[in-house]
Design a protein around this motif. Structure first.
Motif, PDB file in Angstrom:
ATOM      1  N   GLN A  74      15.287   5.807 -54.241  1.00  0.00           N
ATOM      2  CA  GLN A  74      13.919   5.736 -54.744  1.00  0.00           C
ATOM      3  C   GLN A  74      13.400   4.307 -54.807  1.00  0.00           C
ATOM      4  O   GLN A  74      12.213   4.088 -55.046  1.00  0.00           O
ATOM      5  N   ARG A 100      13.205   6.701 -48.176  1.00  0.00           N
ATOM      6  CA  ARG A 100      12.829   6.591 -49.583  1.00  0.00           C
ATOM      7  C   ARG A 100      12.317   7.922 -50.127  1.00  0.00           C
ATOM      8  O   ARG A 100      11.479   8.578 -49.500  1.00  0.00           O
ATOM      9  N   LEU A 101      12.850   8.302 -51.279  1.00  0.00           N
ATOM     10  CA  LEU A 101      12.337   9.463 -51.998  1.00  0.00           C
ATOM     11  C   LEU A 101      11.123   8.995 -52.791  1.00  0.00           C
ATOM     12  O   LEU A 101      11.254   8.306 -53.805  1.00  0.00           O
ATOM     13  N   ASP A 126      19.549   2.466 -54.843  1.00  0.00           N
ATOM     14  CA  ASP A 126      19.308   2.535 -56.285  1.00  0.00           C
ATOM     15  C   ASP A 126      20.520   2.102 -57.104  1.00  0.00           C
ATOM     16  O   ASP A 126      20.421   1.961 -58.322  1.00  0.00           O
ATOM     17  N   ARG A 129       8.538  11.012 -53.953  1.00  0.00           N
ATOM     18  CA  ARG A 129       7.994  11.970 -54.914  1.00  0.00           C
ATOM     19  C   ARG A 129       8.978  13.102 -55.068  1.00  0.00           C
ATOM     20  O   ARG A 129       9.611  13.518 -54.104  1.00  0.00           O
ATOM     21  N   TRP A 130       9.150  13.584 -56.302  1.00  0.00           N
ATOM     22  CA  TRP A 130       9.916  14.813 -56.458  1.00  0.00           C
ATOM     23  C   TRP A 130       9.470  15.548 -57.704  1.00  0.00           C
ATOM     24  O   TRP A 130       8.945  14.957 -58.644  1.00  0.00           O
ATOM     25  N   LEU A 157      18.561  13.160 -53.655  1.00  0.00           N
ATOM     26  CA  LEU A 157      19.135  11.885 -53.223  1.00  0.00           C
ATOM     27  C   LEU A 157      20.311  12.114 -52.277  1.00  0.00           C
ATOM     28  O   LEU A 157      20.494  11.361 -51.310  1.00  0.00           O
TER      29      LEU A 157
END
Length: 466
Positions: A246, A253-254, A226, A256-257, A289
């Motif tokens: 993200q 990979r993130l 990112d 959803r949060w 993260l």
């Protein structure tokens, strides 16, 4: 298995020093450059800075039980204290670190970045402990003094060492990597912190990038997808790389949060075709993260996604890093007083905005330090963002936080500036009411940890009106 006994004479040899007074048979229990913290049996290392000359404290170290002192000259008032005479005490420490690592067969994870280093280090150590015997650098032992002293406690049985690598000038990370070259190098981000010491963000990014050049030849680079400066480091690294973030295409990979009703930060990481649920006992999207960076390291070192998820479920809160506490009167306290910077501040404010049914909120924000000529503008940007959160009151504490308060007030936010943590505590006691949410965040030098301790010691807000 234990580390073989190290004597003062052996330490002198490793550091490239001489023993003009003899006395080399004593066993060394550790290394310490602060005479106030020295324990009996340790060796005192005299460090000279612009503020003080460590040689002036050698007598205090001897009285505290030092078995020797590492010095560049003979200090006054230390008759009988064995001396390790070296050309440069800082370089002597780095020589010791290199020797310690050369005699050890494990792998090193080096972590740097403008922010999130400490939390990423802790997450990484917690995850890797599910499979390996892990050494981690303690506290803020993260520079060319702290890491060598910490490595004294590295043992043969440790399989992985997780080291936080900080810096305030070019060349420091290169020196750390020369002594302890990482098998896995992590850069969390390149932000605003430390701009005080660099002419530009590009120069700051180059200094952080020394960790890539300093990796072992077969090392792996773990980077934040990112962050544009970090992506540029990855593109030019010429090394195997694993990304997190993200961004579309990040390896970890993130996706959803969200914030749970109790303030926990929850999310889902995706690695290959697997989902890894994460629920952290702390408030802040940036912590997810940091966890994603740690997960990227752990997965690269052989942990399965199920092991990462299980380790995540067992993580306990880290002191002053988004810690959630209950105070009398149903007040919820978010203790994020470990440190602050514009990027982390923006993240925690975004997190507040995502908190469903958030209680009336009081924000105590200390000034953010080491930002250089951009400091005033960065504080004003944060103040404007505070105004968009809809909080009840902003209390800005010390120095440039006055700029934050001014920008928030200009945007219609109730805001007050106070000169120090004691005055902030008085304001909080005046304004805090049952059922409210209190967020405390600021650079460590502001001392907001003292405010948190005072409130947790039993200050009651019962009877006040929300």
């Amino acid at each position: 298995m234990t580390t073989p006994r190290l004597t003062v004479a052996q330490l002198a040899h490793v550091m490239g020093g001489a023993l003009p007074r003899g006395g080399g048979d004593a066993a060394v229990a550790g290394l310490q450059n602060d005479s106030r913290r020295l324990q009996a049996g340790e060796v005192f290392v005299a460090i000279t800075t612009a503020a003080a000359d460590g040689h002036d404290y050698a007598a205090h170290a001897q009285a505290a039980g030092a078995v020797a002192a590492v010095v560049t000259r003979v200090p006054d008032g230390v008759p009988g204290l064995p001396l390790v005479l070296v050309d440069d005490t800082r370089q002597a420490l780095l020589r010791f670190a290199a020797w310690r690592v050369r005699g050890w067969s494990g792998r090193i994870v080096g972590i740097t970045g403008s922010s999130g280093k400490s939390t990423t280090k802790e997450f990484t150590a917690e995850l890797l402990a599910a499979r390996y015997r892990v050494f981690r650098s303690p506290g803020n032992f993260n520079n060319t003094l702290g890491i060598p002293m910490a490595l004294f406690d590295l043992r043969p049985e440790h399989e992985v060492a997780v080291l936080e690598m900080g810096m305030s000038s070019s060349g420091e990370i290169a020196a750390l990597c020369a002594a302890a070259p990482p098998d896995v190098a992590v850069v969390t981000n390149v932000g605003s912190v430390h701009l005080e010491y660099f002419p530009s963000r590009e120069a700051l990014a180059a200094a952080k990038g020394e960790i890539v050049a300093g990796m072992k030849p077969d090392g792996v680079f773990v980077y934040n997808a990112d962050d544009p400066p970090v992506r540029r480091l990855a593109a030019s690294a010429g090394r195997p790389a694993v990304s997190f973030g993200q961004a579309e295409g990040a390896d970890v990979r993130l996706v959803r949060w969200a914030v749970a009703a109790d303030g926990r930060t929850e999310g889902t990481l995706r690695w290959r075709d697997r989902n890894i649920p994460v629920s952290l006992p702390m408030l802040g999207g940036h912590y997810l993260l940091n966890f994603a960076a740690a997960a990227a390291v752990a997965l690269n070192l052989g942990l399965e996604p199920e092991a990462v998820a299980a380790a995540a479920a067992a993580i306990r809160p880290f002191t002053m890093r988004g810690e959630l506490h209950e105070l009398p009167g149903g007040v919820r306290l978010v203790d994020d007083a470990y440190n602050s910077n514009p990027e982390a501040m923006r993240s925690v404010l975004e997190t507040l905005a995502r908190w469903p049914h958030r209680p009336p909120t009081l924000i105590v924000a200390g000034e953010m330090r080491e930002l250089g000529p951009e400091s005033a503008a960065l504080h004003r940007e944060v103040g404007a963002q505070v105004a968009r959160t809809g909080c009840r009151l902003l209390i800005g504490v010390q120095g440039q936080a006055e700029q934050m308060v001014a920008a928030a007030a200009a945007a219609g936010q109730a805001a007050r500036f106070v000169p120090d943590a004691a005055a902030a505590l008085a304001e909080v006691r005046r304004e805090l009411a049952p059922g409210m949410l209190l967020l405390v965040k600021g650079s460590r030098g502001v001392g907001l940890d003292r405010l948190v301790r005072a409130l947790r010691a039993g200050d009651s807000v019962e009877g006040r009106q929300p």
